[in-house]
Enzyme design. Structure first.
Site, PDB file in Angstrom:
ATOM      1  N   THR A  26      68.441  42.981  44.456  1.00 32.35           N
ATOM      2  CA  THR A  26      69.784  43.406  44.857  1.00 32.35           C
ATOM      3  C   THR A  26      69.916  43.535  46.377  1.00 32.35           C
ATOM      4  O   THR A  26      68.923  43.633  47.096  1.00 32.35           O
ATOM      5  CB  THR A  26      70.142  44.760  44.213  1.00 32.35           C
ATOM      6  OG1 THR A  26      69.234  45.755  44.678  1.00 32.35           O
ATOM      7  CG2 THR A  26      70.080  44.682  42.699  1.00 32.35           C
ATOM      8  N   ASP A  27      71.161  43.540  46.804  1.00 32.45           N
ATOM      9  CA  ASP A  27      71.456  43.751  48.224  1.00 32.45           C
ATOM     10  C   ASP A  27      71.575  45.252  48.491  1.00 32.45           C
ATOM     11  O   ASP A  27      71.387  46.060  47.572  1.00 32.45           O
ATOM     12  CB  ASP A  27      72.726  42.975  48.614  1.00 32.45           C
ATOM     13  CG  ASP A  27      73.991  43.454  47.918  1.00 32.45           C
ATOM     14  OD1 ASP A  27      73.999  44.574  47.347  1.00 32.45           O
ATOM     15  OD2 ASP A  27      74.988  42.723  47.942  1.00 32.45           O
ATOM     16  N   PRO A  28      71.891  45.665  49.718  1.00 32.57           N
ATOM     17  CA  PRO A  28      71.975  47.109  50.015  1.00 32.57           C
ATOM     18  C   PRO A  28      73.021  47.873  49.189  1.00 32.57           C
ATOM     19  O   PRO A  28      72.950  49.089  49.076  1.00 32.57           O
ATOM     20  CB  PRO A  28      72.326  47.144  51.502  1.00 32.57           C
ATOM     21  CG  PRO A  28      71.741  45.889  52.044  1.00 32.57           C
ATOM     22  CD  PRO A  28      71.943  44.864  50.940  1.00 32.57           C
ATOM     23  N   GLY A  30      73.340  47.408  45.970  1.00 37.56           N
ATOM     24  CA  GLY A  30      72.849  47.453  44.597  1.00 37.56           C
ATOM     25  C   GLY A  30      73.367  46.333  43.727  1.00 37.56           C
ATOM     26  O   GLY A  30      73.217  46.358  42.507  1.00 37.56           O
ATOM     27  N   ILE A  31      73.973  45.325  44.341  1.00 34.37           N
ATOM     28  CA  ILE A  31      74.527  44.177  43.617  1.00 34.37           C
ATOM     29  C   ILE A  31      73.529  43.022  43.720  1.00 34.37           C
ATOM     30  O   ILE A  31      72.942  42.787  44.776  1.00 34.37           O
ATOM     31  CB  ILE A  31      75.888  43.767  44.219  1.00 34.37           C
ATOM     32  CG1 ILE A  31      76.883  44.920  44.073  1.00 34.37           C
ATOM     33  CG2 ILE A  31      76.416  42.496  43.565  1.00 34.37           C
ATOM     34  CD1 ILE A  31      78.158  44.748  44.886  1.00 34.37           C
TER      35      ILE A  31
END
Length: 149
Positions: A26-28, A30-31
């Site tokens: 995930t990215d920062p 949370g996706i």
């Protein structure tokens, strides 16, 4: 009134795999980072190959590699860390020396979150040459797999 879920009915030779989205995917926010869907497709291909006897190792034993020459990925809905996903991998028969797979990724609510397709060709491990015709082992695999259906 609720909107009907988007469903597809691709080829009948398929395998499903359940995964849980890891934090590292995930990215920062949370996706799931978009590039990880291509890895999910690979997870699906590997599960398909194990089930139907055409894994990367099976192909390698026959003296071939199957590099990807095309990949398509369409994102339908975002996915977050911790969600469980079902990756459906569908084999698409072809008259030429290619492996074509379609992918459908669903969340636990059975919402379609991503679709995709990859195309792989056969190259010789001996000299890296492109196989213009279906390798014999692949033709035999196709005959075997379609006769069992």
């Amino acid at each position: 009134m609720t909107k009907p879920k988007e469903t597809y009915k691709p080829a009948n030779l398929s395998e499903s795999l359940i995964i849980t989205v890891r934090f590292s995917e995930t990215d920062p926010l949370g996706i799931v980072w978009h590039g990880n869907y291509i890895k999910y497709f690979e997870d699906g291909r590997e599960a398909f190959g194990r089930k139907f006897g055409i894994s990367y190792l099976d192909v390698e034993r026959e003296g071939y590699a199957t590099p990807i020459v095309k990949s398509v990925c369409e994102h339908k809905k975002m996915v977050r860390y911790g969600e469980r996903l079902r990756i459906e991998t569908h084999y698409i028969p072809s008259n030429v020396a290619k492996l074509i797979f379609q992918y459908f990724i669903y969340n636990e609510a059975n919402d379609l979150v991503c679709t995709g397709e990859t195309v792989q060709v056969f190259t010789s491990l001996k000299d890296n040459s492109l196989s213009l015709y279906k390798p014999t082992f692949y033709e035999e695999w196709e005959k075997k797999i379609t006769s069992n259906r």
